[in-house]
Design a protein around this motif. Structure first.
Motif, short mmCIF file in Angstrom:
data_model
loop_
_atom_site.label_atom_id
_atom_site.label_comp_id
_atom_site.label_asym_id
_atom_site.label_seq_id
_atom_site.Cartn_x
_atom_site.Cartn_y
_atom_site.Cartn_z
N VAL A 54 -0.86 -3.43 -0.96
CA VAL A 54 0.39 -3.66 -1.69
C VAL A 54 0.13 -3.77 -3.19
O VAL A 54 0.89 -3.23 -4.00
CB VAL A 54 1.11 -4.92 -1.17
N ARG A 55 -0.92 -4.46 -3.56
CA ARG A 55 -1.21 -4.59 -4.99
C ARG A 55 -1.49 -3.23 -5.62
O ARG A 55 -1.02 -2.95 -6.73
CB ARG A 55 -2.40 -5.52 -5.21
N THR A 56 -2.22 -2.38 -4.93
CA THR A 56 -2.51 -1.04 -5.45
C THR A 56 -1.23 -0.25 -5.65
O THR A 56 -1.02 0.39 -6.69
CB THR A 56 -3.44 -0.29 -4.49
N LEU A 57 -0.34 -0.28 -4.66
CA LEU A 57 0.92 0.43 -4.76
C LEU A 57 1.79 -0.15 -5.87
O LEU A 57 2.41 0.60 -6.64
CB LEU A 57 1.65 0.38 -3.41
N ALA A 58 1.83 -1.47 -5.97
CA ALA A 58 2.63 -2.11 -7.01
C ALA A 58 2.11 -1.74 -8.40
O ALA A 58 2.90 -1.49 -9.33
CB ALA A 58 2.62 -3.63 -6.82
N GLU A 59 0.80 -1.71 -8.57
CA GLU A 59 0.23 -1.32 -9.86
C GLU A 59 0.56 0.12 -10.20
O GLU A 59 0.92 0.43 -11.33
CB GLU A 59 -1.29 -1.53 -9.83
#
Length: 625
Positions: free
Chosen positions: A117-122
């Motif tokens: 999720v963090r990768t996608l959010a970034e």
């Protein structure tokens, strides 16, 4: 279980044909988890979130919400997501001092979900990616049912972060311009669109036009009418008097839905890659993703509910009936993956989920492969000698292919009979010596039915500088090679030259043979390791769209002057468009027309201005600054 639940019928399907038909049926939608005892507070509860996303809706609301998701994803090229995922793995390894290991080898599932999720959010440019990831992970545990402490509060915080105004950097506290009915606790629109737009004009005008256009694409006018609710506040239950705020909040709702679904499904896929039976010991790259999806689908059984009466495989299904689709069982008997649904109801985030998974698995994205993961298709012109390739590269084409017909004809041998192996390798070596542009080589069927010999040729081409090859299953006698033979060639090539982009071609449409096998053949080639698939001869729009939504790797088609335009092919989902022998045949015709016109005393034919002698000489220069 209440009386209605006990009375409804349950239908189960486990064959590929039946599961595919059910997934494509608009009357069957994902089952909404039980909401008994849950308060659907607007903008601040899991129950509200489920009621506001495309996944659990149908009809006009589904179309509107799906369009929101598609617009958001259109802002993000899969290549960017792939590269960002690879970077996060490298950053984590650098911080921990660990060796080159797959993320799922060193992390438990909760941590892997956070990373996804963090990768996608970034990559999407969302504010506070770490906070978003933590809250999404909490929401995901309750999304498909069950009570999770803090899940509703996490939804409220996410809504506060992801409203269009918050994402644009506007002070969220004053952005909504909504008034509250203090007695009923409902949120209502307080100003007209024009008044609100005037007050936001200064903030909008300070942005570049491109950024503002991106936000408009992702959030149409009705979605930008977003009432504000501070993060910890619990809103009113949904009811008949709530209208505009529900639609306005669909913008953050669809974003949360995208992130939640990526949280579980993508993490499960990455984990299955390392843990599955097909992972190769000591091999960080592991099995091809298409093979993993078929043998270890993130969801082994999908649940659907009928919103109206329908039929599947001749079986009558009443409104309200539950339908269980055993995807894993269907995959055992058919090579085509159903993980992302079936046309016309295919997951809009499929390309991004695949790119994110590949990046987290640390599969390298070569410069040539990256050209297949962009917003517009790669237009690949095909050359037949050094001069034509260099001339095309000089005109700014990102890569150049070779045409087997042109190469063979220039060498005085027929195409497609395996007679041009030496000419093909010789041209590749001449092109590779320059190192000035990316090129892919058409190797017919590999000039052999021995997989080891094909692999040796591929290794030599890669050593010469080729970025990719085209490998076809059509034979000189007008038949198709056995599927497993062609798959074995692909596997051997990928083992010999892992960095070589293998574009697996099927000639079902080119030869007009067994066209109903096209999708199954391509699926088997994907599972063997093909990086792209090519179907020359396929030109009808519906057939292209269905196939593009079925395959898991980039789809390549052959441009035809009477077929869809490049823009239309892009809209249909095509990622690469080849010109094949068109340029060679056009050049040959122009040469003959010019010569006969001079001989017969006619005016030269209307054609592009010829290259000058010096201009062609420059194209043969071995080294250019």
């Amino acid at each position: 279980m209440d009386d209605a639940e006990a009375m409804r019928s349950v239908h189960e399907f486990d064959t590929y044909e039946d599961v595919r038909a059910a997934l494509a049926d608009p009357a069957l939608v994902p089952e909404l988890p039980p909401t008994e005892g849950e308060a659907a507070h607007v903008g601040a509860s899991v129950a509200w979130l489920r009621a506001s996303v495309a996944r659990f809706s149908h009809g006009e609301p589904h179309r509107r919400r799906r369009a929101l998701a598609e617009a958001e994803l259109a802002r993000l090229e899969p290549a960017v997501l792939w590269e960002r995922a690879t970077e996060t793995v490298a950053e984590s390894e650098s911080e921990s001092g660990s060796g080159a290991r797959s993320p799922s080898d060193s992390e438990d599932m909760p941590s892997l979900r956070i990373r996804v999720v963090r990768t996608l959010a970034e990559a999407l440019g969302l504010p506070d990616p770490a906070g978003v990831a933590a809250d999404v992970a909490t929401v995901a545990r309750a999304y498909f049912g069950g009570e999770v402490p803090g899940a509703d509060e996490a939804v409220a915080r996410l809504v506060g972060r992801l409203t269009p105004t918050a994402r644009a950097g506007t002070d969220v506290e004053g952005a909504g311009h909504a008034t509250r009915d203090s007695e009923r606790g409902e949120v209502w629109e307080g100003e007209s669109d024009s008044a609100r737009d005037n007050q936001r004009g200064e903030a909008r005008d300070s942005e570049p036009d491109s950024a503002r256009d991106d936000k408009r694409a992702a959030a149409p006018e009705r979605e930008r009418r977003t009432p504000h609710r501070s993060a910890p506040e619990i809103g009113p239950p949904l009811g008949p008097r709530v209208n505009a705020p529900e639609i306005a909040l669909e913008s953050p709702a669809h974003l949360i839905g995208l992130l939640v679904q990526a949280c579980d499904a993508t993490a499960a896929l990455v984990a299955a890659t390392a843990a599955g039976d097909d992972a190769r010991p000591g091999d960080d790259i592991g099995a091809p993703l298409a093979r993993v999806l078929r043998q270890h689908p993130p969801l082994r059984t999908m649940r659907r509910v009928a919103v109206r009466p329908t039929r599947v495989a001749g079986r009558r299904i009443a409104a309200g009936d539950l339908v269980l689709l055993h995807v894993a069982a269907a995959h055992r008997a058919h090579p085509v993956s159903l993980t992302f649904g079936a046309p016309p109801r295919v997951c809009p985030g499929r390309a991004h989920a695949l790119a994110l998974s590949e990046g987290l698995r640390k599969r390298p994205l070569s410069a040539f492969a990256r050209l297949h993961q962009q917003a517009t298709p790669l237009l690949l012109p095909n050359a037949w000698d050094h001069a034509s390739a260099a001339a095309l590269a000089a005109q700014g084409f990102a890569a150049v292919g070779t045409t087997s017909l042109g190469v063979a004809a220039a060498a005085g041998v027929p195409d497609g009979v395996g007679a041009a192996a030496d000419a093909t390798l010789g041209l590749a070596r001449r092109l590779g010596r320059r190192g000035a542009f990316l090129f892919s080589v058409d190797v017919e069927g590999g000039f052999s039915d021995d997989a080891d010999e094909v692999a040796a040729l591929a290794g030599a081409l890669y050593a010469a500088g080729a970025a990719g090859i085209n490998l076809e299953d059509g034979r000189s006698d007008g038949t198709l090679a056995p599927v497993e033979l062609h798959a074995a060639k692909i596997e051997a090539v990928k083992a010999a030259a892992p960095g070589l982009f293998v574009n697996a071609r099927t000639d079902t449409h080119w030869l007009g043979l067994r066209q109903d096998e096209t999708a199954a053949r391509l699926a088997r080639y994907e599972q063997a390791g093909a990086d792209g698939v090519f179907v020359p001869g396929l030109a009808d729009r519906e057939g292209i769209a269905v196939l593009a939504a079925t395959v898991l790797v980039p789809l390549n088609v052959l441009y035809t002057p009477t077929g869809p335009t490049l823009a239309e092919l892009s809209a249909l989902g095509v990622r690469r468009v080849s010109l094949g022998s068109l340029l060679y045949r056009s050049a040959l015709a122009a040469a003959v027309s010019t010569a006969t016109a001079v001989r017969d005393g006619h005016a030269l034919p209307e054609s592009p201005r010829p290259f000058t002698y010096d201009g062609v000489q420059e194209l043969t220069t071995e080294c250019r600054s």
